[in-house]
Motif scaffolding. Structure first.
Motif, PDB file in Angstrom:
ATOM      1  N   ARG A 130     -24.851  38.461 -44.958  1.00 50.82           N
ATOM      2  CA  ARG A 130     -25.308  38.784 -46.316  1.00 50.82           C
ATOM      3  C   ARG A 130     -26.353  37.803 -46.833  1.00 50.82           C
ATOM      4  NH1 ARG A 130     -21.737  40.617 -51.612  1.00 50.82           N
ATOM      5  NH2 ARG A 130     -23.564  41.123 -52.886  1.00 50.82           N
ATOM      6  N   PHE A 131     -26.166  36.517 -46.558  1.00 50.62           N
ATOM      7  CA  PHE A 131     -27.045  35.516 -47.172  1.00 50.62           C
ATOM      8  C   PHE A 131     -27.832  34.671 -46.171  1.00 50.62           C
ATOM      9  CE2 PHE A 131     -23.492  35.949 -50.314  1.00 50.62           C
ATOM     10  CZ  PHE A 131     -24.230  36.600 -51.305  1.00 50.62           C
ATOM     11  N   GLY A 132     -27.558  34.806 -44.879  1.00 52.85           N
ATOM     12  CA  GLY A 132     -28.200  33.952 -43.890  1.00 52.85           C
ATOM     13  C   GLY A 132     -29.184  34.654 -42.982  1.00 52.85           C
ATOM     14  N   GLY A 133     -29.607  35.869 -43.359  1.00 51.85           N
ATOM     15  CA  GLY A 133     -30.578  36.591 -42.554  1.00 51.85           C
ATOM     16  C   GLY A 133     -29.989  37.350 -41.401  1.00 51.85           C
ATOM     17  N   GLY A 134     -28.671  37.398 -41.298  1.00 56.84           N
ATOM     18  CA  GLY A 134     -28.035  38.009 -40.146  1.00 56.84           C
ATOM     19  C   GLY A 134     -28.112  39.521 -40.102  1.00 56.84           C
ATOM     20  N   ALA A 135     -28.337  40.166 -41.225  1.00 60.38           N
ATOM     21  CA  ALA A 135     -28.344  41.631 -41.237  1.00 60.38           C
ATOM     22  C   ALA A 135     -29.390  42.206 -40.295  1.00 60.38           C
ATOM     23  CB  ALA A 135     -28.575  42.127 -42.661  1.00 60.38           C
ATOM     24  N   ALA A 136     -30.474  41.488 -40.076  1.00 61.46           N
ATOM     25  CA  ALA A 136     -31.528  41.969 -39.185  1.00 61.46           C
ATOM     26  C   ALA A 136     -31.149  41.851 -37.718  1.00 61.46           C
ATOM     27  CB  ALA A 136     -32.821  41.190 -39.452  1.00 61.46           C
ATOM     28  N   HIS A 137     -30.110  41.081 -37.424  1.00 58.70           N
ATOM     29  CA  HIS A 137     -29.774  40.776 -36.034  1.00 58.70           C
ATOM     30  C   HIS A 137     -28.392  41.258 -35.626  1.00 58.70           C
ATOM     31  CE1 HIS A 137     -33.327  38.311 -36.309  1.00 58.70           C
ATOM     32  NE2 HIS A 137     -32.765  37.560 -37.235  1.00 58.70           N
ATOM     33  N   VAL A 138     -27.669  41.910 -36.527  1.00 60.16           N
ATOM     34  CA  VAL A 138     -26.268  42.268 -36.288  1.00 60.16           C
ATOM     35  C   VAL A 138     -26.086  43.768 -36.476  1.00 60.16           C
ATOM     36  CG1 VAL A 138     -23.886  41.915 -37.024  1.00 60.16           C
ATOM     37  CG2 VAL A 138     -25.489  39.985 -37.021  1.00 60.16           C
ATOM     38  N   SER A 139     -25.433  44.402 -35.502  1.00 59.16           N
ATOM     39  CA  SER A 139     -25.167  45.839 -35.596  1.00 59.16           C
ATOM     40  C   SER A 139     -23.775  46.137 -36.146  1.00 59.16           C
ATOM     41  CB  SER A 139     -25.310  46.489 -34.220  1.00 59.16           C
ATOM     42  OG  SER A 139     -24.343  45.959 -33.316  1.00 59.16           O
ATOM     43  N   HIS A 140     -22.784  45.341 -35.697  1.00 59.97           N
ATOM     44  CA  HIS A 140     -21.392  45.549 -36.085  1.00 59.97           C
ATOM     45  C   HIS A 140     -20.785  44.210 -36.498  1.00 59.97           C
ATOM     46  CE1 HIS A 140     -22.274  48.793 -33.250  1.00 59.97           C
ATOM     47  NE2 HIS A 140     -21.179  49.458 -33.599  1.00 59.97           N
ATOM     48  N   VAL A 141     -19.914  44.262 -37.494  1.00 54.07           N
ATOM     49  CA  VAL A 141     -19.112  43.112 -37.900  1.00 54.07           C
ATOM     50  C   VAL A 141     -17.646  43.520 -37.860  1.00 54.07           C
ATOM     51  CG1 VAL A 141     -18.413  41.659 -39.855  1.00 54.07           C
ATOM     52  CG2 VAL A 141     -20.838  41.956 -39.323  1.00 54.07           C
ATOM     53  N   ILE A 142     -16.833  42.687 -37.205  1.00 55.27           N
ATOM     54  CA  ILE A 142     -15.384  42.912 -37.192  1.00 55.27           C
ATOM     55  C   ILE A 142     -14.706  41.656 -37.704  1.00 55.27           C
ATOM     56  CG2 ILE A 142     -13.372  43.478 -35.789  1.00 55.27           C
ATOM     57  CD1 ILE A 142     -15.263  44.769 -33.757  1.00 55.27           C
ATOM     58  N   THR A 143     -13.983  41.777 -38.801  1.00 54.35           N
ATOM     59  CA  THR A 143     -13.210  40.647 -39.315  1.00 54.35           C
ATOM     60  C   THR A 143     -11.740  40.883 -38.984  1.00 54.35           C
ATOM     61  OG1 THR A 143     -12.882  41.614 -41.530  1.00 54.35           O
ATOM     62  CG2 THR A 143     -14.870  40.299 -41.176  1.00 54.35           C
ATOM     63  N   CYS A 144     -11.068  39.845 -38.515  1.00 57.41           N
ATOM     64  CA  CYS A 144      -9.689  39.953 -38.036  1.00 57.41           C
ATOM     65  C   CYS A 144      -8.800  39.014 -38.845  1.00 57.41           C
ATOM     66  CB  CYS A 144      -9.615  39.587 -36.557  1.00 57.41           C
ATOM     67  SG  CYS A 144     -10.762  40.479 -35.483  1.00 57.41           S
ATOM     68  N   GLY A 145      -8.038  39.555 -39.766  1.00 51.40           N
ATOM     69  CA  GLY A 145      -7.170  38.722 -40.589  1.00 51.40           C
ATOM     70  C   GLY A 145      -7.938  37.749 -41.465  1.00 51.40           C
ATOM     71  N   SER A 146      -9.199  38.015 -41.708  1.00 49.28           N
ATOM     72  CA  SER A 146      -9.997  37.110 -42.547  1.00 49.28           C
ATOM     73  C   SER A 146      -9.536  37.219 -43.997  1.00 49.28           C
ATOM     74  CB  SER A 146     -11.482  37.455 -42.443  1.00 49.28           C
ATOM     75  OG  SER A 146     -11.949  37.288 -41.113  1.00 49.28           O
ATOM     76  N   PRO A 147      -9.316  36.089 -44.668  1.00 43.32           N
ATOM     77  CA  PRO A 147      -8.890  36.152 -46.074  1.00 43.32           C
ATOM     78  C   PRO A 147     -10.066  36.502 -46.977  1.00 43.32           C
ATOM     79  CG  PRO A 147      -9.087  33.876 -45.357  1.00 43.32           C
ATOM     80  CD  PRO A 147      -9.348  34.719 -44.145  1.00 43.32           C
ATOM     81  N   ASN A 148     -10.531  37.751 -46.846  1.00 45.32           N
ATOM     82  CA  ASN A 148     -11.750  38.167 -47.543  1.00 45.32           C
ATOM     83  C   ASN A 148     -11.629  38.124 -49.052  1.00 45.32           C
ATOM     84  OD1 ASN A 148     -13.469  38.800 -45.268  1.00 45.32           O
ATOM     85  ND2 ASN A 148     -12.114  40.534 -44.857  1.00 45.32           N
ATOM     86  N   HIS A 149     -10.402  38.160 -49.558  1.00 44.92           N
ATOM     87  CA  HIS A 149     -10.176  38.023 -50.994  1.00 44.92           C
ATOM     88  C   HIS A 149      -9.337  36.796 -51.310  1.00 44.92           C
ATOM     89  CE1 HIS A 149     -11.342  42.261 -50.436  1.00 44.92           C
ATOM     90  NE2 HIS A 149     -12.002  42.049 -51.552  1.00 44.92           N
ATOM     91  N   GLY A 150      -9.305  35.880 -50.361  1.00 46.86           N
ATOM     92  CA  GLY A 150      -8.661  34.603 -50.597  1.00 46.86           C
ATOM     93  C   GLY A 150      -7.286  34.493 -49.982  1.00 46.86           C
ATOM     94  N   VAL A 151      -6.917  33.265 -49.664  1.00 44.87           N
ATOM     95  CA  VAL A 151      -5.528  32.940 -49.349  1.00 44.87           C
ATOM     96  C   VAL A 151      -4.738  32.903 -50.649  1.00 44.87           C
ATOM     97  CG1 VAL A 151      -4.025  31.150 -48.378  1.00 44.87           C
ATOM     98  CG2 VAL A 151      -6.215  31.656 -47.286  1.00 44.87           C
ATOM     99  N   PHE A 152      -5.450  32.564 -51.707  1.00 43.32           N
ATOM    100  CA  PHE A 152      -4.932  32.666 -53.073  1.00 43.32           C
ATOM    101  C   PHE A 152      -6.107  33.054 -53.957  1.00 43.32           C
ATOM    102  CE2 PHE A 152      -6.181  28.330 -52.214  1.00 43.32           C
ATOM    103  CZ  PHE A 152      -6.944  27.968 -53.308  1.00 43.32           C
ATOM    104  N   ALA A 153      -5.814  33.576 -55.127  1.00 49.56           N
ATOM    105  CA  ALA A 153      -6.868  33.982 -56.063  1.00 49.56           C
ATOM    106  C   ALA A 153      -6.454  33.539 -57.459  1.00 49.56           C
ATOM    107  CB  ALA A 153      -7.092  35.488 -56.004  1.00 49.56           C
TER     108      ALA A 153
END
Length: 449
Positions: A130-153
């Motif tokens: 999203r912020f490091g220029g990777g969208a131009a170089h990446v076709s697929h993203v797979i997140t596995c158990g990533s705390p995408n909304h936090g371990v806590f909020a």
């Protein structure tokens, strides 16, 4: 700082033994397959992905399109901007990942890569895309158990923690769309056993705390979201069910098998690193000595003289070593200053790997007249009632009830004589051997599955 560290990352590949004829024929037409880069989580290293890589290879995915990165200083800093020795901020990890992806693209000539991340690794991937220029170089993203909304909020608690769903980092990462246009996203999560996706803070050492998140925390709006029932925080990345979901998402077909198909010869290599300031570095250790012995799988005793010896150079590599997939080995790893001596017994290494890594740890505190034997399962946790973990037939201590949250168990043995110790996790047994009169020794039984 991150860019300087990246220059120390090991080469992307080393010549490996030819795959078996049947596998070689099946992968030959697939040389145009997109490279897949596997990204480890907080405090982890590339070696945790070897079983996943083997499963991809066992289904015909080209070995020269499968990569796992060792991100330097993998433990997170206390805040997203803190410059702490042997720790990393999100931007440090993102810069290191960006450099590695560039190298993979240059080496393979591929237009884009697939990125697969465990836990913190998934957040690093999202930040890069999203912020490091990777969208131009990446076709697929797979997140596995990533705390995408936090371990806590919780707004009032550690607002600058990268694991706070109400904090600056994740709020920015999740603002607007949680996925990036032009990139396909898959988010894998557990139904209930992920220690970092719990409404209670028990897994964080505070049972009375309400975290503000739940089992749905790793999901992403706009992504393909898949629940893997019964998986713990690491199994959701490294287990066979996770592999099947990853393979299906990348190839658009189900795998033929989730088993690992043994090859005729396994050429092994990897990096020796060490802990500094009570944290792993994922950086090469120069001058470490690695000696490999064949051992009797029923006694742990060495079968003869060493079958491989190496002293690590500037890249920290201890191989290549041509292993027999059906043979049991002991890996003896000695620190350059001889302050630590590590004996590693592992599950059978069924295929070639460039990421059979060793870390020279700080020795655990214990009795001065004893040596430690450590059972570890880096690709999954232990759960009371779910898993059998034993030393010499006796249940291991220290495995907490509830959500699986412990990946190791330790027992101390007197050093008055050598002894055979039978370690067991569920249906798998690893027999290790202790040695007398040396308090620097740590004997490790590493279960891969």
């Amino acid at each position: 700082m991150a860019a300087a560290c990246c220059t120390l990352l090991p080469p992307l590949s080393r010549p490996l033994a030819a795959q078996s004829t049947a596998v070689a024929r099946s992968v030959a037409p697939q040389q145009s397959a997109l490279p897949i880069v596997f990204v480890h989580g907080n405090g982890d290293h590339a070696g945790l992905w070897d079983t996943t890589i083997w499963r991809f290879e066992s289904n015909g995915y080209p070995a020269n399109r499968l990569f796992a990165v060792d991100l330097p200083n993998p433990l997170s800093s206390s805040t997203i901007r803190a410059a702490e020795l042997n720790r990393s901020t999100p931007e440090d990890q993102t810069a290191a990942l960006a450099a590695y992806v560039t190298r993979v693209l240059l080496q393979t000539g591929a237009p884009k890569v697939v990125l697969v991340g465990s836990s913190r690794g998934g957040m690093t991937i999202r930040n890069y895309v999203r912020f490091g220029g990777g969208a131009a170089h990446v076709s697929h993203v797979i997140t596995c158990g990533s705390p995408n909304h936090g371990v806590f909020a919780l707004r009032e608690m550690q607002p600058l923690s990268e694991y706070n769903g109400a904090g600056e980092y994740l709020q920015r990462l999740n603002a607007g769309s949680e996925v990036v246009a032009g990139v396909r996203f898959l988010a894998l999560r557990s139904d209930s056993l992920d220690k970092y996706a719990q409404a209670s803070g028990a897994g964080l050492g505070n049972p009375s705390m309400k975290t503000g998140v739940d089992a749905t925390g790793p999901a992403l709006r706009g992504a393909t979201n898949v629940v893997l029932p019964g998986t713990d925080h690491r199994e959701v990345a490294f287990g066979p069910a996770s592999f099947a979901a990853q393979y299906r998402f990348v190839t658009q077909r189900a795998p033929r098998t989730t088993a690992i198909v043994a090859d005729t010869v396994a050429v092994l290599n990897g990096m020796v690193s060490r802990n500094v300031n009570d944290g792993p570095t994922n950086l090469p250790t120069i001058g470490a000595q690695v000696t490999v012995y064949t051992v009797d799988p029923t006694t742990g005793m060495r079968s003869g003289s060493a079958v491989h010896r190496a002293t690590t150079g500037v890249m920290g590599e201890w191989g290549p070593f041509r292993a027999q997939p059906t043979q049991t080995y002991e890996f003896e790893v000695v620190a350059p200053d001889s302050s630590v001596l590590l004996h590693v017994y592992r599950s059978p290494l069924l295929r070639s790997s460039r990421v059979v890594n060793f870390r020279l740890p700080s020795l655990p505190a214990g009795k001065k007249d004893s040596t430690s034997v450590l059972i570890t399962r880096p690709r999954g946790y232990f759960g009371v009632g779910r898993d059998t973990v034993q030393f010499d037939g006796a249940a291991a201590r220290g495995i907490t009830p509830g959500v699986p949250s412990v990946d190791r168990a330790i027992r101390w043995f007197a050093t008055d004589s050598s002894r055979t110790v039978v370690t067991r996790v569920n249906g798998e047994t690893i027999v290790v051997r202790t040695r007398p009169d040396d308090k620097r020794r740590l004997v490790l039984a590493e279960f891969l599955y």
